[in-house]
Write an enzyme that holds these catalytic residues in place. Structure first.
Site, PDB file in Angstrom:
ATOM      1  CG  HIS A 109      -2.129  -5.556  -2.864  1.00  0.00           C
ATOM      2  ND1 HIS A 109      -3.412  -5.987  -3.096  1.00  0.00           N
ATOM      3  CD2 HIS A 109      -1.376  -6.677  -2.755  1.00  0.00           C
ATOM      4  CE1 HIS A 109      -3.430  -7.309  -3.123  1.00  0.00           C
ATOM      5  NE2 HIS A 109      -2.207  -7.747  -2.904  1.00  0.00           N
ATOM      6  CD  GLU A 117      -5.544  -1.035  -3.929  1.00  0.00           C
ATOM      7  OE1 GLU A 117      -6.601  -1.424  -4.448  1.00  0.00           O
ATOM      8  OE2 GLU A 117      -4.464  -1.658  -4.049  1.00  0.00           O
ATOM      9  CB  CYS A 167      -7.996  -7.414  -2.998  1.00  0.00           C
ATOM     10  SG  CYS A 167      -6.724  -6.840  -1.844  1.00  0.00           S
ATOM     11  CB  CYS A 172      -6.618  -2.968  -0.889  1.00  0.00           C
ATOM     12  SG  CYS A 172      -4.955  -3.564  -1.310  1.00  0.00           S
TER      13      CYS A 172
END
Length: 164
Positions: A53, A55, A83, A86
């Site tokens: 991801h 992040e 999410c 993260c």
């Protein structure tokens, strides 16, 4: 243009990299003392990695740059609400502030479904600003999913054509 808009534009540049790879266009930058110390964009499909991801990538890069897992006094800019994974990583990294573009009503854990970032039960809470360059962030996501639905429809039609 204020400082949050300045760095959200940088996060949008990262999201465009994901878009060009055919990934969900999410981008992130982490800033310390008015300097970008970590960048990331979504690469889950490209890397075949659940953890890829925007992040997480940005946190990893910022931690290397700072020489510490603690990213206190840093601000994370992300084009889509984080999410649960993260958001948890942001809290664990002790990031002081998060600036979000679009909210994510289906999976967001920075205020939509849950608010992991500001839960008083944790030993660290994050200051959150929402809706910075929201229209630009949302527009890129909307365009991506519109194109994805069209590609899926064409693929389905081609598949049906070959099976007849």
């Amino acid at each position: 243009m204020n400082i949050d808009e300045k760095y959200m534009k940088e996060a949008l540049k990262q999201a465009k990299k994901a878009y060009l790879l055919g990934e969900v266009p999410i981008g992130c930058v982490i800033v310390f003392e008015d300097k970008i110390i970590g960048r990331g964009y979504n690469r889950r499909n490209t890397d075949k990695n659940t953890l890829a991801h925007a992040e997480i990538t940005a946190i990893n890069r910022a931690s290397k740059k700072m020489g510490d897992w603690r990213l206190e006094d840093c601000t994370l800019y992300v084009t889509l609400e984080p999410c649960q994974m993260c958001a948890g990583a942001i809290v664990q990294a002790r990031i002081s502030r998060v600036v979000m573009g679009s909210m994510n009503p289906k999976a967001g854990c920075g205020g939509s479904i849950l608010n992991i970032l500001e839960m008083p039960q944790f030993n660290h809470q994050v200051q959150v600003n929402r809706g910075i360059l929201e229209e630009s962030c949302s527009q890129m996501l909307t365009q991506f999913f519109k194109e994805l639905r069209l590609r899926n429809k064409i693929d389905k039609m081609k598949k049906k054509q070959y099976t007849e």
